[in-house]
Design an enzyme around this catalytic site. Structure first.
Site, PDB file in Angstrom:
ATOM      1  N   ARG A   1       0.854  -1.194   0.000  1.00 25.51           N
ATOM      2  CA  ARG A   1       0.000   0.000   0.000  1.00 25.51           C
ATOM      3  C   ARG A   1       0.889   1.243   0.000  1.00 25.51           C
ATOM      4  NH1 ARG A   1      -2.866   3.184   3.948  1.00 25.51           N
ATOM      5  NH2 ARG A   1      -5.004   3.650   3.326  1.00 25.51           N
TER       6      ARG A   1
ATOM      7  N   SER B   1     -12.691  -2.701   0.637  1.00 25.68           N
ATOM      8  CA  SER B   1     -12.940  -2.077   1.933  1.00 25.68           C
ATOM      9  C   SER B   1     -14.417  -1.721   2.050  1.00 25.68           C
ATOM     10  CB  SER B   1     -12.087  -0.811   2.091  1.00 25.68           C
ATOM     11  OG  SER B   1     -10.727  -1.131   2.169  1.00 25.68           O
TER      12      SER B   1
ATOM     13  N   LYS C   1      -5.443   5.484   8.598  1.00 26.01           N
ATOM     14  CA  LYS C   1      -6.584   5.950   7.811  1.00 26.01           C
ATOM     15  C   LYS C   1      -6.935   7.367   8.237  1.00 26.01           C
ATOM     16  CE  LYS C   1      -9.790   2.991   6.805  1.00 26.01           C
ATOM     17  NZ  LYS C   1      -9.650   2.922   5.332  1.00 26.01           N
TER      18      LYS C   1
END
Length: 212
Positions: A38, A107, A137
């Site tokens: 990521r 997600s 996040k």
């Protein structure tokens, strides 16, 4: 209920040679069945270089290797699949790009409706979170999508056969209830890569909880 495993997600930035050693250490500690690269701010060349090296390690340890956001890079990165957010490409469109044999994860935050929709569009697994405070996040996304309750994992594991990942602020000391609720994977980021006692220690502590 299926056996729970660790799903590791990379830090947002990595130093490749050093990170490859850390990743090997994580796999050597056992119990890691999936890894997601990521690197949201990296350019394509950096993602591809990193992925091609990481894919070899994942293959060595028979773990699924997932690329975040980029179905267009799955093939060139030797990835097993792609993970999509709600703001990314639709899973149905991603399937057209990566083919039937690759993995798609989506997600779904705190929403069973999002999860069912993702499955209808050919998702192979769904991720719920953030369950706990996390710096991985942005707060605006947590405010937008909501914070899930443990009951969501219980519902999903009882009424579907689609694997789910519980993620967001996961630590060995707070994930046991989610394991017992039926999570197929515990997604971990900061608690592993930034553990003061090291990678093996962090993975080992997660495994003690997961294997109870």
């Amino acid at each position: 209920m299926s056996e729970c495993s660790l799903y590791l997600v990379s830090p947002p930035k990595i130093e490749l040679p050093k990170f490859l050693n850390l990743l090997e250490e994580a796999f050597e500690a056992g119990g890691v069945k999936a890894f997601q690269l990521r690197l949201k701010e990296a350019d394509d060349a950096t993602i591809i270089e990193s992925a091609q090296a990481i894919s070899k390690i994942c293959q060595k340890y028979e773990a699924a290797f997932i690329i975040n956001d980029r179905p267009d890079l799955v093939a060139v990165c030797n990835a097993d699949g792609v993970h999509l957010g709600q703001d990314d490409m639709d899973a149905k469109e991603a399937r057209k790009i990566i083919g039937k044999e690759k993995i798609i994860g989506v997600s779904c935050h705190a929403s069973r409706d999002m999860a069912f929709e993702a499955c209808e569009k050919s998702a192979d697994y769904v991720a719920f979170g953030a369950f706990f405070p996390t710096k991985s996040k942005p707060q605006e996304k947590i405010d937008k999508w909501g914070v899930p309750e443990i009951e969501l994992i219980e519902f999903w594991s009882n009424y579907t056969n689609v694997p789910c990942v519980a993620i967001g602020g996961m630590k060995p000391e707070n994930c046991e209830s989610l394991v017992k609720a039926g999570a197929d994977f515990i997604g971990a980021i900061t608690a592993v890569w930034e553990n003061p006692e090291g990678i093996s220690d962090a993975v080992g502590k997660f495994n003690k909880i997961i294997k109870k």
